[in-house]
Each structure stands twice: as structure tokens, then as C-alpha cells.
Design a protein around this motif. Structure first.
Motif, short mmCIF file in Angstrom:
data_model
loop_
_atom_site.label_atom_id
_atom_site.label_comp_id
_atom_site.label_asym_id
_atom_site.label_seq_id
_atom_site.Cartn_x
_atom_site.Cartn_y
_atom_site.Cartn_z
N LYS A 22 -29.39 39.85 -2.98
CA LYS A 22 -29.10 40.47 -1.68
C LYS A 22 -30.13 40.09 -0.63
O LYS A 22 -29.81 39.95 0.55
CB LYS A 22 -29.04 41.99 -1.85
N LYS A 23 -31.37 39.92 -1.05
CA LYS A 23 -32.46 39.68 -0.08
C LYS A 23 -32.61 38.22 0.29
O LYS A 23 -32.91 37.90 1.45
CB LYS A 23 -33.77 40.22 -0.65
N PHE A 24 -32.40 37.32 -0.67
CA PHE A 24 -32.76 35.92 -0.44
C PHE A 24 -31.56 34.98 -0.38
O PHE A 24 -31.76 33.78 -0.20
CB PHE A 24 -33.72 35.46 -1.53
N ASN A 25 -30.34 35.51 -0.54
CA ASN A 25 -29.14 34.67 -0.44
C ASN A 25 -28.09 35.39 0.38
O ASN A 25 -28.18 36.59 0.62
CB ASN A 25 -28.59 34.35 -1.83
N CYS A 26 -27.08 34.62 0.81
CA CYS A 26 -26.01 35.20 1.63
C CYS A 26 -24.68 34.68 1.10
O CYS A 26 -24.17 33.66 1.57
CB CYS A 26 -26.21 34.81 3.10
N PRO A 27 -24.11 35.36 0.11
CA PRO A 27 -22.87 34.85 -0.48
C PRO A 27 -21.69 34.96 0.46
O PRO A 27 -21.54 35.95 1.18
CB PRO A 27 -22.69 35.73 -1.72
N VAL A 28 -20.85 33.92 0.47
CA VAL A 28 -19.57 33.95 1.14
C VAL A 28 -18.52 33.66 0.07
O VAL A 28 -18.72 32.80 -0.78
CB VAL A 28 -19.49 32.93 2.30
N SER A 29 -17.41 34.39 0.13
CA SER A 29 -16.44 34.32 -0.96
C SER A 29 -15.03 34.14 -0.43
O SER A 29 -14.70 34.59 0.67
CB SER A 29 -16.50 35.59 -1.82
N ILE A 30 -14.21 33.49 -1.22
CA ILE A 30 -12.78 33.43 -0.95
C ILE A 30 -12.04 33.84 -2.21
O ILE A 30 -12.52 33.61 -3.33
CB ILE A 30 -12.31 32.04 -0.47
N HIS A 31 -10.89 34.48 -2.02
CA HIS A 31 -10.05 34.87 -3.15
C HIS A 31 -8.89 33.88 -3.23
O HIS A 31 -8.24 33.58 -2.22
CB HIS A 31 -9.53 36.29 -2.97
N CYS A 32 -8.62 33.39 -4.42
CA CYS A 32 -7.61 32.35 -4.63
C CYS A 32 -6.59 32.79 -5.66
O CYS A 32 -6.89 33.61 -6.55
CB CYS A 32 -8.26 31.05 -5.10
N GLU A 33 -5.39 32.24 -5.56
CA GLU A 33 -4.38 32.35 -6.61
C GLU A 33 -3.95 30.94 -6.99
O GLU A 33 -3.63 30.13 -6.12
CB GLU A 33 -3.17 33.15 -6.14
N PHE A 34 -3.94 30.68 -8.29
CA PHE A 34 -3.53 29.38 -8.79
C PHE A 34 -2.36 29.58 -9.76
O PHE A 34 -2.41 30.46 -10.61
CB PHE A 34 -4.68 28.68 -9.51
N ASP A 35 -1.34 28.75 -9.62
CA ASP A 35 -0.20 28.80 -10.52
C ASP A 35 -0.55 27.99 -11.77
O ASP A 35 -0.51 26.76 -11.76
CB ASP A 35 1.03 28.21 -9.83
N ILE A 36 -0.88 28.68 -12.85
CA ILE A 36 -1.31 28.00 -14.08
C ILE A 36 -0.22 28.01 -15.16
O ILE A 36 -0.52 27.81 -16.33
CB ILE A 36 -2.61 28.63 -14.63
#
Length: 261
Positions: A22-36
Motif C-alpha cells: 500500500k505504501k510503496f506501490n500503486c496497483p491498477v487492475s482490470i477485470h477480464c472474462e475469457f471464453d475457455i
């Protein structure tokens, strides 16, 4: 009424890990759907033919090959004593977590590193995971190291995390450059997740059969719901979207990694 007790040392280690993220990084995220759907079917067909493979091994191979195409996701930010530095790792090593039960009946997560993952076959990765799940837990080095954690003084734990955020060589000994979480379920209730991350991390959440538009018609398909998280200090959202397109090709077209049946 209530009672107070100290965090056990494993949870205290995790406490400092999460605070460091939390202090030393800044995560950015995306949510994905894959047809498996096709990939799951191809895995079952090849297992019937005697090939030792599984979906987690396939996912590990797919993510490793995607990072090989987008190598900046293998980089890591360090806050060294001489300022911020970006470390470019030459080898792509995947860190997995495998759940095991201790002799005392407690469930624990043990780290498993797949070194040089793009150059490993799906079969090789599957055999490593299977061995980790079936070997006597006392023989696993990660469990031996976890057991030592109970014996170290609590003041050492923050020092370990200080080393992990400032010393690239120390992390090199730990051995992975990106990670895959172990929260995957089949037909579970979860559809999303939010978590801090200090390196590229894939969070496969759920495999679920659901109606989707397929080739212009409504069809029930097997979908993988997964979050991809990267350090925003090193990558932007569009970078993640481009990498997710590469991953989509691997996950939805099994011939890319398994070859033709």
C-alpha cells in the motif's frame, strides 16, 4: 465480552507485506472474462490421451508467454537507499501458491516457483504442481521455511520486508518475478476481487458456465473470470489492456500452447 490475542507470526508477516504494497506501490487492475470452453475441452481430450496437463499449468504457461511478449510487466520498482530504481529481470519466473494441510490439520499456502516459465512445457509445469500437492509436506522447503518463521523474533519481520523493497538481489533469491493467486473456484459466488500487489499478479477468480453471445447466437460457454493487477508506477491501464488481448489469444485458442490433437 471479548478476548485479545497477538497475531501469529505468519499473519504478522502478511500484515507487513500488505502495508509495504500500500505504501510503496500503486496497483491498477482490470477485470477480464475469457471464453475457455475450447481450452477446457482440449485439456480433457489430451488428458484422455495420457498427457499430464491441467488448467492451472495451462494458465501458468499462458501468462508466462504473455509476459514474454510484454516484458515490461516482468519489471519491479524498488525503493533503494539511493532512490527509486526499476529492476529489469532477465528471467521470467512465476510464483504460485499451493494449499496444503499441515500435520496439525491447519490449511496453509505454500509458494511454488516455476523458473524460466516461458521455456517450460505445460506438462513440466503440471508435474511440478502435482508433485508439490502430493509430496509429504515436511519435505517441502517452503514449509520448512514457514516453520522457521515461528522461531524468529518479531522485530526481524519488518527487517525482512525492508530488504524485500530495497534489495533486488535479496528478492532474486526469493525467486519469482510475477505471481498467480490461488483463489480460483469452479462455479463460485465471487465475480471480482480487489487486492494490493507490488508486482504483476493474475487473480483467477471463478470458472463458470454462463450464457453469452457466441458466433452471433446465445450459447452456454465456460468463462474464466480473472483480475490482472500491475504496478501503476511502471505501467498504465492501456498497457494492461494490450497484454490482456495477448493472454486472450492463448487462453481461448488451445492450439497455441498445446498444438493440434
Amino acid at each position: 465480552m471479548f478476548s485479545l490475542k497477538r497475531l501469529d507470526k505468519n499473519r504478522e508477516y502478511i500484515y507487513h507485506l500488505l502495508n509495504r504494497m500500500k505504501k510503496f506501490n500503486c496497483p491498477v487492475s482490470i477485470h477480464c472474462e475469457f471464453d475457455i470452453t475450447d481450452t477446457m475441452q482440449a485439456i480433457e481430450e489430451r488428458r484422455a490421451q495420457g498427457r499430464p496437463i491441467g488448467f492451472m499449468a495451462y494458465l501458468t504457461k499462458a501468462t508466462a508467454d504473455a509476459i514474454a511478449i510484454h516484458p515490461h510487466f516482468n519489471n519491479r520498482l524498488y525503493h533503494t537507499l539511493f532512490g527509486k530504481r526499476v529492476v529489469v529481470y532477465e528471467q521470467i519466473n512465476c510464483g504460485l501458491l499451493v494449499e496444503r494441510e499441515t500435520p496439525e490439520g491447519k490449511h496453509t499456502l505454500l509458494p511454488l516457483n516455476i523458473y524460466d516459465a516461458p521455456n517450460q512445457s505445460v506438462e513440466d509445469i503440471h508435474n511440478r504442481i502435482k508433485d508439490y500437492k502430493t509430496k509429504p509436506i515436511e519435505e517441502i522447503k517452503a514449509f520448512q521455511q514457514l516453520s522457521k518463521l515461528d522461531r524468529i523474533p518479531r522485530w526481524v519481520i519488518p527487517i525482512i520486508h525492508f530488504m524485500m523493497r530495497t534489495q533486488p538481489g535479496y528478492n532474486g533469491k526469493v525467486g519469482n518475478t510475477y505471481a498467480i493467486s490461488s483463489v480460483l473456484q469452479r462455479n463460485g459466488a465471487a465475480v471480482g476481487v480487489s487486492a494490493p500487489a507490488y508486482k504483476t499478479t493474475f487473480f483467477p477468480i471463478n470458472i463458470i458456465d454462463k450464457p453469452v453471445v457466441y458466433q452471433g447466437e446465445i450459447a452456454v460457454r465456460t468463462m474464466l473470470q480473472m483480475m490482472i493487477s500491475v504496478d501503476h508506477y511502471l505501467a498504465d491501464g492501456m498497457d494492461v489492456l494490450r497484454a490482456s488481448g495477448t493472454l486472450k489469444e492463448f487462453l481461448e485458442n488451445p492450439e497455441t500452447l498445446l498444438g493440434k490433437a
